[in-house]
Design a protein around this motif. Structure first.
Motif, short mmCIF file in Angstrom:
data_model
loop_
_atom_site.label_atom_id
_atom_site.label_comp_id
_atom_site.label_asym_id
_atom_site.label_seq_id
_atom_site.Cartn_x
_atom_site.Cartn_y
_atom_site.Cartn_z
N SER A 159 31.04 -36.17 -7.73
CA SER A 159 31.79 -35.08 -7.10
C SER A 159 30.79 -34.07 -6.51
N ALA A 160 31.31 -33.18 -5.69
CA ALA A 160 30.47 -32.12 -5.11
C ALA A 160 29.80 -31.30 -6.22
N GLU A 161 30.52 -31.06 -7.30
CA GLU A 161 29.97 -30.26 -8.41
C GLU A 161 28.84 -31.01 -9.12
N GLU A 162 29.05 -32.30 -9.32
CA GLU A 162 27.99 -33.10 -9.98
C GLU A 162 26.74 -33.17 -9.11
N ILE A 163 26.94 -33.30 -7.81
CA ILE A 163 25.79 -33.34 -6.89
C ILE A 163 25.04 -32.01 -6.96
N ALA A 164 25.79 -30.91 -6.90
CA ALA A 164 25.14 -29.58 -6.90
C ALA A 164 24.33 -29.37 -8.18
N ALA A 165 24.87 -29.81 -9.31
CA ALA A 165 24.17 -29.64 -10.59
C ALA A 165 22.88 -30.45 -10.61
N ARG A 166 22.95 -31.66 -10.10
CA ARG A 166 21.76 -32.52 -10.10
C ARG A 166 20.70 -32.01 -9.10
N LYS B 238 20.20 -28.95 -8.33
CA LYS B 238 19.57 -27.81 -8.99
C LYS B 238 18.47 -28.28 -9.95
N GLU B 239 18.78 -29.34 -10.72
CA GLU B 239 17.77 -29.89 -11.65
C GLU B 239 16.54 -30.40 -10.91
N LEU B 240 16.79 -31.10 -9.81
CA LEU B 240 15.66 -31.61 -9.02
C LEU B 240 14.82 -30.44 -8.51
N ARG C 140 17.10 -24.87 -0.88
CA ARG C 140 17.54 -23.55 -1.35
C ARG C 140 17.35 -23.38 -2.86
N GLU C 141 17.02 -24.48 -3.54
CA GLU C 141 16.67 -24.41 -4.97
C GLU C 141 15.16 -24.34 -5.17
#
Ligand code: IMP
Length: 188
Positions: A11-18, A20-22, A53-54
């Motif tokens: 999902s978009a949320e799972e992508i965003a979280a990953r 951020k980790e990267l 942006r991260e």
């Protein structure tokens, strides 16, 4: 468009979280350094936009476009540059950003080509990794998700240039691409 999807993988949320980790990992690894980020058009556009942006270390970014010849859902390995980067990368820390590494032939070509320009370091960051399809021994330095051998679209990834705008990553129904012609030029 949604009716062409077999299943949503991320999902978009799972992508965003990953992403951020990267970004956090990259911030650690490049602390005190400056980066040149090279995004591979067109598939990496959204990934690159979100990932940089991260990233907190100073960076410049540029874009490269390559094309491969062969079936549109599998890569032939014949790669050429359509649009090169404008900046010199000599003595710079370079990070290639790719949407997906499949056979690995595109990434291998990019690494060979860019390393001949004598960067201080050269690493690769891919959102998706399909190791089961590898035709060359190559492993990205950073990888978002390892996926099975399914053709995926969304978040920049396309089939016949479509589906790129989907905010999630989904597997395409095989019947959508099973009518493809097995020749012709494919732009990544
Ligand atoms: P490789 O050279 O086989 O590693 O292929 C890399 C390129 O093929 C990627 O940059 C994508 O453009 C494309 N590609 C490979 N697998 C997929 C997929 O599942 N969906 C969309 N594009 C893909």
């Amino acid at each position: 468009m949604m009716q062409d999807l077999a299943e949503i993988l991320f999902s978009a949320e799972e992508i965003a979280a990953r992403v951020k980790e990267l970004g956090n990992q990259i911030n650690k690894d490049y602390e005190g350094k400056e980066l040149i980020v090279v995004g591979v058009l067109k598939g990496s556009l959204m990934f690159m936009a979100d990932l940089i942006r991260e990233i907190k270390v100073p960076l410049r970014y540029d874009l490269i476009a390559v094309s491969s010849y062969g079936a549109s859902t599998s890569s032939s390995g014949i790669v050429r540059i359509i649009k090169d980067i404008d900046v010199s990368i000599q003595n710079e820390h370079v990070l290639i950003i790719e949407d997906i590494v499949d056979t690995g032939l595109t990434l291998r070509y990019l690494i060979t080509t860019l390393s001949s320009r004598q960067p201080a370091s050269l690493k690769s960051c891919v959102l998706l990794d399909k190791p089961s399809r590898r035709k060359t021994e190559i492993a990205p330095d950073y990888s978002g998700f390892v996926i099975p051998d399914k053709f995926v679209v969304g978040y920049g990834l396309d089939y016949a240039q479509r589906y790129r705008q989907l905010p999630m990553i989904a597997a395409l129904k095989p019947e959508v691409y099973s009518t493809e012609k097995n020749s012709g030029k494919e732009e990544n």
